[in-house]
Design an enzyme around this catalytic site. Structure first.
Site, PDB file in Angstrom:
ATOM      1  N   SER A 155       0.838  -1.189   0.000  1.00 44.20           N
ATOM      2  CA  SER A 155       0.000   0.000   0.000  1.00 44.20           C
ATOM      3  C   SER A 155       0.883   1.252   0.000  1.00 44.20           C
ATOM      4  O   SER A 155       1.695   1.413  -0.914  1.00 44.20           O
ATOM      5  CB  SER A 155      -0.953  -0.051   1.194  1.00 44.20           C
ATOM      6  OG  SER A 155      -1.982   0.909   1.065  1.00 44.20           O
ATOM      7  N   ASP A 299      -9.232  -5.751  -4.978  1.00 46.87           N
ATOM      8  CA  ASP A 299      -8.404  -4.725  -4.337  1.00 46.87           C
ATOM      9  C   ASP A 299      -9.045  -3.339  -4.432  1.00 46.87           C
ATOM     10  O   ASP A 299      -9.854  -3.072  -5.327  1.00 46.87           O
ATOM     11  CB  ASP A 299      -7.044  -4.682  -5.043  1.00 46.87           C
ATOM     12  CG  ASP A 299      -5.910  -4.226  -4.160  1.00 46.87           C
ATOM     13  OD1 ASP A 299      -6.133  -3.348  -3.304  1.00 46.87           O
ATOM     14  OD2 ASP A 299      -4.791  -4.746  -4.333  1.00 46.87           O
ATOM     15  N   HIS A 326      -7.274  -5.754  -0.874  1.00 42.12           N
ATOM     16  CA  HIS A 326      -6.095  -4.949  -0.584  1.00 42.12           C
ATOM     17  C   HIS A 326      -5.163  -5.674   0.389  1.00 42.12           C
ATOM     18  O   HIS A 326      -3.948  -5.474   0.346  1.00 42.12           O
ATOM     19  CB  HIS A 326      -6.530  -3.605  -0.002  1.00 42.12           C
ATOM     20  CG  HIS A 326      -5.455  -2.567  -0.023  1.00 42.12           C
ATOM     21  ND1 HIS A 326      -4.790  -2.213  -1.179  1.00 42.12           N
ATOM     22  CD2 HIS A 326      -4.909  -1.797   0.975  1.00 42.12           C
ATOM     23  CE1 HIS A 326      -3.893  -1.277  -0.897  1.00 42.12           C
ATOM     24  NE2 HIS A 326      -3.946  -1.013   0.398  1.00 42.12           N
TER      25      HIS A 326
END
Length: 354
Positions: A155, A299, A326
């Protein structure tokens, strides 16, 4: 007949003896490998089981960041960059179930401002360029180099990993960009055009109204996002089943760092967030080191964009997690770790065709 049976019995005993000897040798070798992997003898963090604080220099003085080493490998050492910004290493704790048995050494690390590290109040510290220099100082302190150093960013950590590689790739053996695209404008576009319309129209309308009013502390905001966004695109599990490490990470999030860089919205990066216009898509071909991009079908980031990124990288490979969101390291765990371990071991063995 009796002589024939005697020969058979003797053969059977000999075979069993050989088999037992072979099994014993393999078991001893496995035990030795495990012992060596976990042996921190002579290491400066031996007393603390691998944990240590590293002093870093910043434009605003010296601070300490927390790291923890797991395992021993002379050629495969992975530094983990957590998300947020302002998150913690805790979300990576599932790596304990997979990397040790692959013989891969790895380092937990809380970036400056995060829960286990110093948390200065100076907001001028929360910028990407300074974080890159922090990672470089941590690398040096941990004695990581081009012969062993893999950098994995998830991320926001993926943004940081890309920025680090664009400045310091000469120090890298391999790069992993986990669940992060190379363009925030593209991320926002995907949220608006793909993820938003997947919600019930009335839910999306109410979320937009709350965001328009900057009413982000309204409890209704999270009441809407948790069932309609988080459990569909952040981690595809009922909230009550979310793993303890992930819940601890969210509880320890530094909101000051998060809001300054990511913004208050949970549906894209908006407002005055410093990352709002970040875009490195055109620079991807400059990253020459072997690189793995990882994307999940569900995601918050566009999985097609992450596949495209791998094709822009001279030595890129894409890992697709069909059941992942995610946090694909949890909701498509076997796919994620099989692909990650294969990438690291392939690079380590010198395989050219990634």
């Amino acid at each position: 007949m009796e002589r024939f049976l005697t020969i058979l019995l003797l053969s059977s005993v000999l075979l069993q003896s050989c088999s037992s000897s072979s099994d014993s040798t393999e078991a001893t070798a496995d035990a030795t490998a495990t012992s060596n992997y976990l042996d921190y003898s002579g290491h400066e963090a031996e007393l603390s089981g691998g944990a240590r604080k590293i002093s870093i220099d910043t434009p605003k003085g010296k601070f300490n960041v927390w790291t923890k080493r797991v395992g021993n490998s002379p050629t495969m050492k992975v530094l983990l960059l957590h998300g947020g910004p302002g998150g913690t290493h805790e979300a990576f704790e599932c790596f304990d179930s997979y990397l040790p048995k692959a013989g891969i050494e790895y380092y937990y690390y809380d970036q400056l401002g995060s829960h286990y590290s110093d948390q200065p109040n100076d907001t001028s510290l929360w910028n990407t360029a300074r974080f890159v220099e922090e990672v470089e100082q941590v690398r040096k302190a941990l004695n990581l180099d081009k012969d062993n150093f893999y950098l994995l960013g998830h991320s926001w950590g993926g943004i940081l990993a890309m920025e680090y590689a664009l400045k310091y790739q000469q120090n890298l053996k391999g790069l992993i960009i986990s669940n992060m695209v190379s363009s925030i404008p593209s991320y926002n576009k995907y949220a608006d055009e793909v993820l938003g319309p997947q919600m019930p129209a009335d839910v999306l309308k109410e979320i937009k109204q709350i965001e328009a009013k900057n009413d982000f502390t309204n409890p209704r905001y999270m009441e809407l996002l948790l069932p309609h966004f988080y459990t569909k695109h952040a981690m595809r599990m009922p909230l009550e089943e979310w793993p303890d490490p992930v819940m601890r990470m969210f509880n320890h999030m530094n909101q000051t760092v998060y809001v300054q860089m990511q913004g208050p919205s949970e549906f894209g990066i908006r407002g005055n967030a410093s990352l709002k216009n970040w875009d490195r898509s055109k620079d991807l071909p400059q990253i020459k080191v072997p690189t793995l991009t990882i994307g999940g079908q569900h995601d918050t980031m566009d999985p097609k964009h992450m596949e495209w990124m791998a094709n822009q990288l001279p030595n890129g490979r894409y890992l697709y997690c069909p059941n992942g969101s995610h946090m694909a390291m949890y909701d498509d765990q076997k796919t994620y770790f099989e692909g990650l371990v294969k990438f690291i071991t392939d690079v380590n063995s010198g395989k050219q065709n990634l």
